[in-house]
Scaffold this active site. Sequence first.
Site, PDB file in Angstrom:
ATOM      1  N   TRP A  36       0.811  -1.226   0.000  1.00 38.42           N
ATOM      2  CA  TRP A  36       0.000   0.000   0.000  1.00 38.42           C
ATOM      3  C   TRP A  36       0.846   1.278   0.000  1.00 38.42           C
ATOM      4  O   TRP A  36       1.870   1.355   0.695  1.00 38.42           O
ATOM      5  CB  TRP A  36      -0.865  -0.006   1.266  1.00 38.42           C
ATOM      6  CG  TRP A  36      -1.480   1.320   1.604  1.00 38.42           C
ATOM      7  CD1 TRP A  36      -0.898   2.330   2.327  1.00 38.42           C
ATOM      8  CD2 TRP A  36      -2.778   1.791   1.240  1.00 38.42           C
ATOM      9  NE1 TRP A  36      -1.772   3.391   2.427  1.00 38.42           N
ATOM     10  CE2 TRP A  36      -2.934   3.092   1.782  1.00 38.42           C
ATOM     11  CE3 TRP A  36      -3.841   1.236   0.513  1.00 38.42           C
ATOM     12  CZ2 TRP A  36      -4.099   3.839   1.618  1.00 38.42           C
ATOM     13  CZ3 TRP A  36      -5.002   1.993   0.358  1.00 38.42           C
ATOM     14  CH2 TRP A  36      -5.116   3.273   0.903  1.00 38.42           C
ATOM     15  N   MET A  37       0.354   2.298  -0.723  1.00 34.92           N
ATOM     16  CA  MET A  37       0.975   3.627  -0.705  1.00 34.92           C
ATOM     17  C   MET A  37      -0.093   4.687  -0.503  1.00 34.92           C
ATOM     18  O   MET A  37      -1.160   4.614  -1.106  1.00 34.92           O
ATOM     19  CB  MET A  37       1.659   3.851  -2.055  1.00 34.92           C
ATOM     20  CG  MET A  37       1.887   5.293  -2.459  1.00 34.92           C
ATOM     21  SD  MET A  37       2.287   5.430  -4.249  1.00 34.92           S
ATOM     22  CE  MET A  37       4.033   5.096  -4.234  1.00 34.92           C
ATOM     23  N   ASN A  38       0.177   5.684   0.377  1.00 32.60           N
ATOM     24  CA  ASN A  38      -0.598   6.917   0.316  1.00 32.60           C
ATOM     25  C   ASN A  38       0.345   8.104   0.202  1.00 32.60           C
ATOM     26  O   ASN A  38       1.234   8.067  -0.662  1.00 32.60           O
ATOM     27  CB  ASN A  38      -1.715   7.020   1.362  1.00 32.60           C
ATOM     28  CG  ASN A  38      -1.340   6.919   2.810  1.00 32.60           C
ATOM     29  OD1 ASN A  38      -0.957   5.874   3.279  1.00 32.60           O
ATOM     30  ND2 ASN A  38      -1.475   7.995   3.564  1.00 32.60           N
ATOM     31  N   ASP A  39       0.191   9.141   0.971  1.00 32.80           N
ATOM     32  CA  ASP A  39       0.846  10.433   0.715  1.00 32.80           C
ATOM     33  C   ASP A  39       2.292  10.392   0.219  1.00 32.80           C
ATOM     34  O   ASP A  39       3.110   9.645   0.756  1.00 32.80           O
ATOM     35  CB  ASP A  39       0.934  11.247   2.010  1.00 32.80           C
ATOM     36  CG  ASP A  39      -0.343  11.283   2.788  1.00 32.80           C
ATOM     37  OD1 ASP A  39      -1.349  10.765   2.309  1.00 32.80           O
ATOM     38  OD2 ASP A  39      -0.323  11.841   3.898  1.00 32.80           O
ATOM     39  N   GLN A  55       4.048   7.219   2.196  1.00 35.29           N
ATOM     40  CA  GLN A  55       3.373   6.463   3.243  1.00 35.29           C
ATOM     41  C   GLN A  55       3.179   5.051   2.717  1.00 35.29           C
ATOM     42  O   GLN A  55       2.635   4.859   1.619  1.00 35.29           O
ATOM     43  CB  GLN A  55       2.028   7.118   3.584  1.00 35.29           C
ATOM     44  CG  GLN A  55       2.184   8.415   4.352  1.00 35.29           C
ATOM     45  CD  GLN A  55       2.609   8.164   5.791  1.00 35.29           C
ATOM     46  OE1 GLN A  55       1.802   7.833   6.644  1.00 35.29           O
ATOM     47  NE2 GLN A  55       3.899   8.312   6.066  1.00 35.29           N
ATOM     48  N   SER A  99       3.302  11.125   7.754  1.00 37.97           N
ATOM     49  CA  SER A  99       3.859  11.992   6.710  1.00 37.97           C
ATOM     50  C   SER A  99       4.823  13.061   7.215  1.00 37.97           C
ATOM     51  O   SER A  99       4.752  13.490   8.370  1.00 37.97           O
ATOM     52  CB  SER A  99       2.725  12.665   5.951  1.00 37.97           C
ATOM     53  OG  SER A  99       2.091  11.710   5.149  1.00 37.97           O
ATOM     54  N   ARG A 167       0.201  16.897  12.933  1.00 41.75           N
ATOM     55  CA  ARG A 167       1.006  16.051  12.031  1.00 41.75           C
ATOM     56  C   ARG A 167       1.425  16.740  10.727  1.00 41.75           C
ATOM     57  O   ARG A 167       1.011  17.833  10.413  1.00 41.75           O
ATOM     58  CB  ARG A 167       0.248  14.767  11.698  1.00 41.75           C
ATOM     59  CG  ARG A 167      -1.132  14.951  11.086  1.00 41.75           C
ATOM     60  CD  ARG A 167      -1.765  13.560  10.847  1.00 41.75           C
ATOM     61  NE  ARG A 167      -3.118  13.661  10.316  1.00 41.75           N
ATOM     62  CZ  ARG A 167      -4.217  13.702  11.059  1.00 41.75           C
ATOM     63  NH1 ARG A 167      -4.130  13.642  12.370  1.00 41.75           N
ATOM     64  NH2 ARG A 167      -5.410  13.794  10.498  1.00 41.75           N
ATOM     65  N   GLU A 223      -4.800  18.459   6.610  1.00 37.13           N
ATOM     66  CA  GLU A 223      -3.622  17.599   6.607  1.00 37.13           C
ATOM     67  C   GLU A 223      -2.598  18.122   5.593  1.00 37.13           C
ATOM     68  O   GLU A 223      -2.922  18.903   4.702  1.00 37.13           O
ATOM     69  CB  GLU A 223      -4.027  16.163   6.227  1.00 37.13           C
ATOM     70  CG  GLU A 223      -5.064  15.575   7.180  1.00 37.13           C
ATOM     71  CD  GLU A 223      -5.323  14.092   6.950  1.00 37.13           C
ATOM     72  OE1 GLU A 223      -5.222  13.321   7.911  1.00 37.13           O
ATOM     73  OE2 GLU A 223      -5.631  13.714   5.818  1.00 37.13           O
ATOM     74  N   TRP A 306      -9.480   8.851  -0.474  1.00 41.44           N
ATOM     75  CA  TRP A 306      -9.754   7.951   0.658  1.00 41.44           C
ATOM     76  C   TRP A 306     -11.102   7.255   0.520  1.00 41.44           C
ATOM     77  O   TRP A 306     -11.272   6.109   0.929  1.00 41.44           O
ATOM     78  CB  TRP A 306      -9.723   8.720   1.987  1.00 41.44           C
ATOM     79  CG  TRP A 306      -8.327   9.008   2.463  1.00 41.44           C
ATOM     80  CD1 TRP A 306      -7.733  10.232   2.544  1.00 41.44           C
ATOM     81  CD2 TRP A 306      -7.352   8.059   2.910  1.00 41.44           C
ATOM     82  NE1 TRP A 306      -6.442  10.102   3.005  1.00 41.44           N
ATOM     83  CE2 TRP A 306      -6.191   8.778   3.253  1.00 41.44           C
ATOM     84  CE3 TRP A 306      -7.339   6.666   3.059  1.00 41.44           C
ATOM     85  CZ2 TRP A 306      -5.032   8.160   3.726  1.00 41.44           C
ATOM     86  CZ3 TRP A 306      -6.187   6.056   3.537  1.00 41.44           C
ATOM     87  CH2 TRP A 306      -5.063   6.793   3.867  1.00 41.44           C
TER      88      TRP A 306
HETATM   89  C1  FRU Z   1      -3.131  12.051   4.850  1.00 38.78           C
HETATM   90  C2  FRU Z   1      -2.734  11.366   6.136  1.00 38.78           C
HETATM   91  C3  FRU Z   1      -1.751  12.211   6.895  1.00 38.78           C
HETATM   92  C4  FRU Z   1      -1.033  11.207   7.732  1.00 38.78           C
HETATM   93  C5  FRU Z   1      -0.977  10.018   6.813  1.00 38.78           C
HETATM   94  C6  FRU Z   1      -1.116   8.687   7.487  1.00 38.78           C
HETATM   95  O1  FRU Z   1      -3.506  11.216   3.832  1.00 38.78           O
HETATM   96  O2  FRU Z   1      -3.872  11.063   6.897  1.00 38.78           O
HETATM   97  O3  FRU Z   1      -2.339  13.251   7.651  1.00 38.78           O
HETATM   98  O4  FRU Z   1       0.231  11.676   8.086  1.00 38.78           O
HETATM   99  O5  FRU Z   1      -2.039  10.159   5.897  1.00 38.78           O
HETATM  100  O6  FRU Z   1      -0.859   7.647   6.596  1.00 38.78           O
END
Ligand code: FRU
Length: 497
Positions: A36-39, A55, A99, A167, A223, A306
């Site tokens: 998985w990848m996010n930010d 992430q 992040s 954060r 965020e 999301w």
């Molecule tokens: C945004 C977020 C950030 C957090 C990260 C967690 O997409 O919710 O605020 O640092 O993802 O994976």
Amino acid sequence: MLSQALRNARSYEEIQETTIAPEERPLFHLTPRCGWMNDPNGFCYYNGYYHLFYQYYPYSAVWGLMHWGHAVSRDLLHWEYLPAAMAPDKFYDRRGVYSGSAITRDDGTHVLMFTAVGDNTDPTRSDPEIQTQCMAFGDGIDYEKYSGNPVLTAEDLPEGCSRVHFRDPKMWREEDGTYLCAVSNMSEIEGGQVHLFRSDDLVHWKYWKVLDSNRDRFGTMWECPDFFPLDGRQVLLVSPQDMQPSGFEYHNGNGNLCLIGSYDRETGTFTEERDQAVDYGIDFYAAQTVLTPDGRRVMIGWMQNWDAIAIRAKTAKWAGQMSFPRELSIRDGRLCQAPLREIVSLYQDSVSYTDVPVGAAGEVSLEGVSGRCLDMTIRVRPADQDHIYHKFAMRFAQKGNLHTAVSFRPHEETVKVDRKYSGSCRAIVHQRRCLVKGSATGELTIRMVLDRFSAELFINDGIYVMTISLFTDLEAEGISFIADGEAVIDVEKHKLG
Ligand code: FRU
């Protein structure tokens, strides 16, 4: 010494990566090495390479205990994976390494700042976790978390600020050598907020002031802030959660907000002038920018939403992609985005057509205009200015019942993307409309950067951008044009390879 958690992640990803064939990934968009990848995190230029961290949960295609994945590129087009940079391996980040950003210290050390999520040990507070800001130092491959972590805790915030939502630090350096960082927080009264901190040495950070606050306007928590000068203005990017639509703005729930204004460096005062969504499609969030050595401000976002992540099967070998890098500018007071100009170096077969009629004769396909990896520009106009067509549409990733469409209705001044027939069998959002002011003449330019699993639409030279991910069978390569009424198009298509 690398921790066991990091060594585990590194050996897991190294093996797992080999189970994913290159054709199962996008051609030129970054995906996680596995899982998985996010930010995007720590997007920077260091020792001749662009570094992009992300992430990362290597162990499955769903969000989990966050690590930092790592990739490098010389040109922002071709990426190479490096071993995962950080794993949750300290008491203060045992719930995840969230992040953050990266910067280079004068002695050449690569410095990361990130949010650590740990257990709340304060019995007077009910939340199970706390978020603090931490540092790590490294050489572009291996990083060691600072022994004095955390460098910022919620105790550093003013009264009334959330102890839980704190954060996503973004660092930069001012001309006088001072380091600044912007960190997101939730205030009881002001809602989402961005706070500024200052440091001379990257480990001692002092609270400075509130840079900007939500005041009940754009969602709840903000965020992932980024803050930079652009074409004589100052831009604050944040990703608000839980936004309500307002007209044609902010339809994404969690979306990326752009605030354009002016900034007084001496006093740290940001004065907002305008607001807009960064992207009017479905899948774009948590964008971060880098300043290139030749002075361009380039942005990359997480090309996923999301609320729409169910578009990807939980059993997939990877989930999440980064957007194509976009060069930013300000035009007519708006944030304007253009695909990174080096994309031309990927051009292979180029085909162009001018004055092609599209209308009553039905669906038009053009010799050489098909494929799933391309950069294509369509200029559409009415065949007759006195009879402006009602609708023009381009279908792509088309085969049999499958297609994704971008359509334009001049009388409404709207452009719509629709991936309902893209092969998705989930009841998630599949369409989005964008108001393109001034398009009632029926003249419009759409530039589409298409990769195997995404489409990024730059409308009227990037004054509006719409991004979607799609997972249509790769054999669906068709492209066609239709119009209700009589339109004329010019087409310029470049296969990417
Ligand atoms: C945004 C977020 C950030 C957090 C990260 C967690 O997409 O919710 O605020 O640092 O993802 O994976």
